[in-house]
Design a protein around this motif. Structure first.
Motif, short mmCIF file in Angstrom:
data_model
loop_
_atom_site.label_atom_id
_atom_site.label_comp_id
_atom_site.label_asym_id
_atom_site.label_seq_id
_atom_site.Cartn_x
_atom_site.Cartn_y
_atom_site.Cartn_z
N CYS A 59 3.16 -13.83 -16.46
CA CYS A 59 3.54 -15.23 -16.23
C CYS A 59 2.44 -16.21 -16.62
O CYS A 59 2.61 -17.42 -16.45
CB CYS A 59 3.90 -15.45 -14.77
SG CYS A 59 5.21 -14.36 -14.21
N SER A 60 1.31 -15.71 -17.12
CA SER A 60 0.19 -16.63 -17.29
C SER A 60 0.42 -17.66 -18.39
O SER A 60 -0.25 -18.68 -18.44
CB SER A 60 -1.12 -15.87 -17.49
OG SER A 60 -1.01 -15.08 -18.62
N ALA A 61 1.41 -17.40 -19.27
CA ALA A 61 1.71 -18.40 -20.31
C ALA A 61 2.95 -19.23 -19.95
O ALA A 61 3.45 -19.98 -20.77
CB ALA A 61 1.91 -17.71 -21.65
N LEU A 62 3.44 -19.09 -18.71
CA LEU A 62 4.72 -19.71 -18.35
C LEU A 62 4.57 -20.82 -17.32
O LEU A 62 3.65 -20.83 -16.51
CB LEU A 62 5.67 -18.65 -17.80
CG LEU A 62 5.93 -17.42 -18.69
CD1 LEU A 62 6.91 -16.48 -18.01
CD2 LEU A 62 6.42 -17.83 -20.06
N ASP A 63 5.54 -21.74 -17.33
CA ASP A 63 5.56 -22.81 -16.33
C ASP A 63 6.05 -22.25 -14.99
O ASP A 63 6.57 -21.13 -14.93
CB ASP A 63 6.49 -23.93 -16.83
CG ASP A 63 7.90 -23.43 -17.01
OD1 ASP A 63 8.62 -23.24 -16.01
OD2 ASP A 63 8.29 -23.17 -18.17
N PRO A 64 5.89 -23.02 -13.89
CA PRO A 64 6.23 -22.50 -12.56
C PRO A 64 7.69 -22.06 -12.42
O PRO A 64 7.97 -21.06 -11.76
CB PRO A 64 5.93 -23.68 -11.63
CG PRO A 64 4.92 -24.50 -12.35
CD PRO A 64 5.24 -24.34 -13.81
N LEU A 65 8.61 -22.79 -13.04
CA LEU A 65 10.03 -22.43 -12.93
C LEU A 65 10.30 -21.06 -13.57
O LEU A 65 10.93 -20.18 -12.97
CB LEU A 65 10.89 -23.51 -13.59
CG LEU A 65 12.37 -23.45 -13.27
CD1 LEU A 65 12.61 -23.85 -11.80
CD2 LEU A 65 13.15 -24.38 -14.19
N SER A 66 9.78 -20.89 -14.79
CA SER A 66 9.94 -19.60 -15.49
C SER A 66 9.23 -18.49 -14.74
O SER A 66 9.70 -17.36 -14.69
CB SER A 66 9.37 -19.68 -16.90
OG SER A 66 9.91 -20.76 -17.61
N THR A 67 8.07 -18.82 -14.16
CA THR A 67 7.32 -17.85 -13.38
C THR A 67 8.15 -17.36 -12.19
O THR A 67 8.25 -16.16 -11.93
CB THR A 67 6.00 -18.47 -12.88
OG1 THR A 67 5.20 -18.78 -14.03
CG2 THR A 67 5.23 -17.51 -11.98
#
Ligand SMILES: Nc1ncnc2c1ncn2[C@@H]1O[C@H](COP(=O)(O)OP(=O)(O)O)[C@@H](O)[C@H]1O
Ligand SMILES: [Mg+2]
Length: 250
Positions: A174-182
């Motif tokens: 998730c380190s390349a993702l925004d909070p929603l996608s995370t």
């Protein structure tokens, strides 16, 4: 039940001793998190679990890692089959630059599935399994690179699921993702542990606390403490673990 067992694992990159005497159990249908400061060996260790380090020059590994009682480093182990059984999802989503359908069909095709109807079924089943079907079912012929980062990561998960792994390794997914996608990936991992054994590297301690059942804290190539996640985050046995999880260090 123990799915994988690490015993006396040491790893060197040339002269550099990157993993030191790691003993650990990975439990079936549980989520195990690896935490610790950057450079402590989390990625190196997770790559040992499907022999991805075999691809790096000058690597030497000692000790054993067994899966269902069989050492995956034995000479008679077929590494291609091992990597099918122990799938991996990386930090940066890395779909193939081809259409969505074919990303998921790629592995099954490679492993001999030719029937188009069967491939379509596999694609649907695994896109559903990765919680992506609803968003892509009418654009399956579109290039995967046109999806958002979070969708690309779920596509990579679908691609991994499509070859029927038993264990799935996630290295900072998730380190390349925004909070929603995370959040979506975290929910998905929680779903997936019903059917798979999960190992996740994360530098996000809240994430480890939210989704994992067991946590290992690593520092300078050593496993400092390994226990149930609840114990690690509420009452760790080791002072160094406590300093790290309370943010006094790291
Ligand atoms: N291919 C490599 N060759 C040499 N040293 C490496 C290689 N990969 C990682 N290392 C070193 O091994 C140590 C552990 O790295 P890594 O497993 O990537 O840590 P983490 O994932 O916890 O940040 C670091 O000191 C890193 O510089
Ligand atoms: Mg890493």
């Amino acid at each position: 039940m123990v799915k994988m067992e690490l015993s006396g694992v040491n790893l060197w990159y040339g002269d550099f001793h990157a993993l030191k005497d790691i003993d650990m159990k990975i439990y079936k249908n549980k989520v195990t998190a690896f935490i610790g400061p950057s450079g402590c060996g989390k990625s190196t260790l997770i790559r040992c679990l499907n022999r991805m380090n075999d691809l790096i020059d000058h690597v030497r590994i000692e000790g054993s890692i067994s899966m269902d009682g069989k050492n995956i480093y034995d000479k008679d182990v077929d590494v291609v089959t091992l990597r099918k059984n122990v799938g991996m999802v990386f930090q940066k989503p890395n779909p193939f630059p081809i259409n969505i359908h074919d990303n998921v069909a790629y592995g099954p095709r490679l492993h001999g599935v030719k029937d188009k109807k069967r491939l379509d079924e596999i694609v649907e089943e695994n896109l559903r399994g990765a919680a992506l079907w609803g968003e892509v079912h009418d654009i399956l012929d579109r290039n995967a690179m046109s999806l958002s980062g979070g969708q690309q990561q779920r596509l990579c998960i679908a691609r991994t699921l499509a070859v029927n792994p038993e264990v799935i390794l996630f290295d900072e997914p998730c380190s390349a993702l925004d909070p929603l996608s995370t959040g979506k990936i975290e929910d998905l991992i929680t779903q997936l542990k019903k059917d798979y054994t999960i190992v996740i590297v994360t530098h996000n301690m809240q994430q480890a606390a939210r989704i994992s059942d067991y946590t290992g804290y690593f520092y300078l190539g050593r496993l400092i403490e390994f226990n149930k996640t609840k114990k690690i985050f509420t009452n760790p046995d080791n002072k160094e673990t406590e300093n790290y999880i309370t943010g006094k260090f790291g």
